[in-house]
Motif scaffolding. Sequence first.
Motif, PDB file in Angstrom:
ATOM      1  N   GLU A   1      -2.577   7.298  10.378  1.00  0.00           N
ATOM      2  CA  GLU A   1      -1.943   8.142  11.132  1.00  0.00           C
ATOM      3  C   GLU A   1      -0.384   8.018  11.956  1.00  0.00           C
ATOM      4  O   GLU A   1       0.846   8.801  12.092  1.00  0.00           O
ATOM      5  CB  GLU A   1      -2.813   8.074  12.356  1.00  0.00           C
ATOM      6  CG  GLU A   1      -3.712   9.088  12.760  1.00  0.00           C
ATOM      7  CD  GLU A   1      -4.744   9.095  13.897  1.00  0.00           C
ATOM      8  OE1 GLU A   1      -4.469   7.949  14.757  1.00  0.00           O
ATOM      9  OE2 GLU A   1      -6.401   9.268  13.677  1.00  0.00           O
ATOM     10  N   ALA A   2      -0.253   6.262  11.352  1.00  0.00           N
ATOM     11  CA  ALA A   2       0.967   6.005  11.722  1.00  0.00           C
ATOM     12  C   ALA A   2       2.203   6.365  10.838  1.00  0.00           C
ATOM     13  O   ALA A   2       3.187   7.059  11.276  1.00  0.00           O
ATOM     14  CB  ALA A   2       1.147   4.330  11.972  1.00  0.00           C
TER      15      ALA A   2
ATOM     16  N   ALA B   1     -11.461   2.231  12.039  1.00  0.00           N
ATOM     17  CA  ALA B   1     -10.496   2.256  12.447  1.00  0.00           C
ATOM     18  C   ALA B   1      -8.642   1.757  11.883  1.00  0.00           C
ATOM     19  O   ALA B   1      -7.609   2.842  12.684  1.00  0.00           O
ATOM     20  CB  ALA B   1     -11.189   1.559  13.808  1.00  0.00           C
ATOM     21  N   TRP B   2      -9.266   0.933  11.302  1.00  0.00           N
ATOM     22  CA  TRP B   2      -7.644   0.526  10.734  1.00  0.00           C
ATOM     23  C   TRP B   2      -7.539   1.249   9.944  1.00  0.00           C
ATOM     24  O   TRP B   2      -6.048   1.774   9.847  1.00  0.00           O
ATOM     25  CB  TRP B   2      -7.596  -0.996  10.389  1.00  0.00           C
ATOM     26  CG  TRP B   2      -7.067  -1.653   8.913  1.00  0.00           C
ATOM     27  CD1 TRP B   2      -5.754  -2.165  10.074  1.00  0.00           C
ATOM     28  CD2 TRP B   2      -6.456  -0.933   7.998  1.00  0.00           C
ATOM     29  NE1 TRP B   2      -4.975  -2.096   9.082  1.00  0.00           N
ATOM     30  CE2 TRP B   2      -5.351  -2.201   8.082  1.00  0.00           C
ATOM     31  CE3 TRP B   2      -7.100  -0.858   6.863  1.00  0.00           C
ATOM     32  CZ2 TRP B   2      -4.672  -1.912   6.953  1.00  0.00           C
ATOM     33  CZ3 TRP B   2      -6.587  -0.702   5.830  1.00  0.00           C
ATOM     34  CH2 TRP B   2      -5.678  -1.518   5.623  1.00  0.00           C
TER      35      TRP B   2
ATOM     36  N   ARG C   1      -8.172   4.487   9.894  1.00  0.00           N
ATOM     37  CA  ARG C   1      -7.402   5.645  10.015  1.00  0.00           C
ATOM     38  C   ARG C   1      -5.856   5.171  10.849  1.00  0.00           C
ATOM     39  O   ARG C   1      -4.879   6.300  11.089  1.00  0.00           O
ATOM     40  CB  ARG C   1      -8.126   6.234  11.081  1.00  0.00           C
ATOM     41  CG  ARG C   1      -9.292   7.049  10.127  1.00  0.00           C
ATOM     42  CD  ARG C   1     -10.325   7.475  11.562  1.00  0.00           C
ATOM     43  NE  ARG C   1     -11.665   8.268  10.498  1.00  0.00           N
ATOM     44  CZ  ARG C   1     -12.924   8.378  11.297  1.00  0.00           C
ATOM     45  NH1 ARG C   1     -12.607   8.055  12.162  1.00  0.00           N
ATOM     46  NH2 ARG C   1     -13.460   9.291  10.449  1.00  0.00           N
ATOM     47  N   ALA C   2      -6.250   4.486  11.711  1.00  0.00           N
ATOM     48  CA  ALA C   2      -4.456   3.861  12.957  1.00  0.00           C
ATOM     49  C   ALA C   2      -3.534   3.648  11.701  1.00  0.00           C
ATOM     50  O   ALA C   2      -2.626   4.359  11.782  1.00  0.00           O
ATOM     51  CB  ALA C   2      -5.424   3.307  13.390  1.00  0.00           C
ATOM     52  N   TYR C   3      -3.335   3.421  10.955  1.00  0.00           N
ATOM     53  CA  TYR C   3      -2.375   2.925   9.535  1.00  0.00           C
ATOM     54  C   TYR C   3      -1.831   4.073   9.396  1.00  0.00           C
ATOM     55  O   TYR C   3      -0.572   4.698   9.535  1.00  0.00           O
ATOM     56  CB  TYR C   3      -3.058   1.738   8.482  1.00  0.00           C
ATOM     57  CG  TYR C   3      -1.973   0.882   7.638  1.00  0.00           C
ATOM     58  CD1 TYR C   3      -0.186   1.890   7.426  1.00  0.00           C
ATOM     59  CD2 TYR C   3      -2.522  -0.092   7.046  1.00  0.00           C
ATOM     60  CE1 TYR C   3       0.348   0.619   6.759  1.00  0.00           C
ATOM     61  CE2 TYR C   3      -1.440  -0.402   6.042  1.00  0.00           C
ATOM     62  CZ  TYR C   3       0.260   0.389   6.305  1.00  0.00           C
ATOM     63  OH  TYR C   3       1.113  -0.286   4.897  1.00  0.00           O
TER      64      TYR C   3
END
Length: 473
Positions: free
Chosen positions: A413-414, A406-407, A409-411
């Motif tokens: 995507e940002a 999750a970390w 992917r979120a990083y």
Amino acid sequence: MVVASSPHTLALDPVVLQSLAGALRGGLIGPEDPDYDDARKVYNAMIDKRPALIARCVDASDVITALAFAREHGLLVAVRGGGHHGAGLGICDGGLVVDLSPMKGVRVDPVARTARVGAGCTWADVDHATHAFGLATPSGIVSTTGVAGLTLGGGLGHLTRRYGLTIDNLIEADVVLADGRFVTTSAEEHPDLFWALRGGSGNFGVVTSFLFRLHPIHTVYAGPMFWDIDRSDEVLRWYREFLPAASDELTGFFCFHIVPPAPPFPEELHGKPICGVVWCYTGPMERAEATFAPIRSRFGPPTLDWVGPIPHPALQGMFDGLYPPGLQWYWKADFFAELSDEAIARHVEFGAQLPSVQSGMHLYPIDGAAGRVPADATAWNWRGAKWAQVMAGIGPDPADNDRLIAWARAYWEALHPHSAGGAYVNMMMEEGADRVRASYGANYDRLAAIKARYDPTNLFRVNQNIKPAAVAG
Ligand SMILES: Cc1cc2nc3c(=O)[nH]c(=O)nc-3n(C[C@H](O)[C@H](O)[C@H](O)COP(=O)(O)OP(=O)(O)OC[C@H]3O[C@@H](n4cnc5c(N)ncnc54)[C@H](O)[C@@H]3O)c2cc1C
């Protein structure tokens, strides 16, 4: 090999299997063999695949035999070099693995400054052999990585700005093609295949040996320099201007990490997130201190400064202990032509929230000598970009996987909206056909046409797959 029925071998006649086992000098391993579980392990412990057969290949003849068997029996084929691909592309479920790991051997020609390297070598094997002659070729930053997969995908590391990507130093390769023919490819022989191999990953055949150009590299002035995480905004803003303007003799990849809670790291830093640059200077040693003086004083004394003269193989193996095989890995990548203020703001935000001690983010410089190669000279087409970025969620415990993934992917995507649009195929998971196409950009159609010529049935498809172009008419 023990020949017995199992879900993966039921369809194969034991006599036929026995004759394959007898024909392979390196041996055949199946699910009933005691060493099967070891043989199917890859570097990323998140990958747990069960092939029907593992053909241990000691030479090109074994590769030809294994591929002929796979073709005849319609088996899926995976090709394994060092087994380091994050997506586990050196292994497969149910098919046949062409395992090249026994194909060791490095022959250095110190006069011609070349090294002939077997497809089962790791970079530690190559660095060990070439260092005795004061020579080296560009590779990566962890010496347990396989030569084969790293090279075929491009190859980014400490010598990229000085001497180019690994593929820019490939002179020749021996290849077993999908139809079983053996060819040697270079700029002169099968030039279309040679173009495609340099970045096109494992799509075009099984490379059994590589011939690399070597350069005079013995002792480098190198190592990590870290600053407090609170300085990451100013360090990144300085880094994006400083490095592209620096001479090719200097490189350094920016990173976010957590200081491991163990010696030799100072106790007061244990477990703290930090930002920094892992430097490598390859110019004249007498100019090294002067080169680093302004860097060292730029933000006051660094929190940790382990930059100094070391043998090149010591730099290459510096991070091996932190990243042993058997950890859970999930990573995502992109190329960047620039680091905008907005991109830096996102880095500062996510870099401070690393989910585990082993996790991190790296920005590998790909300008300098690598950036001056024309974009259409090799299949690898990101010559105009300045950085290859990767964020990796890594840890020992599968129970943490959701959090690590999750970390990452979120990083990613940002940052993705600020990227150049494609990623380094060696630092991607399996992310679908569109992502592979984006990663080859303008070179994709030419690659698909070459794939149609050399592998029209897509025998080699356990990889970042380039589909054969439809043949007209
Ligand atoms: C810890 C770590 C550090 C890394 N650091 C770097 C780095 O600094 N720079 C960098 O550029 N990359 C780096 N990588 C990424 C690395 O380049 C890829 O993981 C690469 O695929 C590893 O090659 P391999 O032979 O070990 O992998 P494998 O998993 O064995 O193979 C990867 C792919 O290549 C194909 N392949 C392998 N051998 C052959 C062959 N002989 N012929 C045809 N196809 C073949 C396989 O089929 C598969 O699709 C790193 C990876 C890890 C895990």
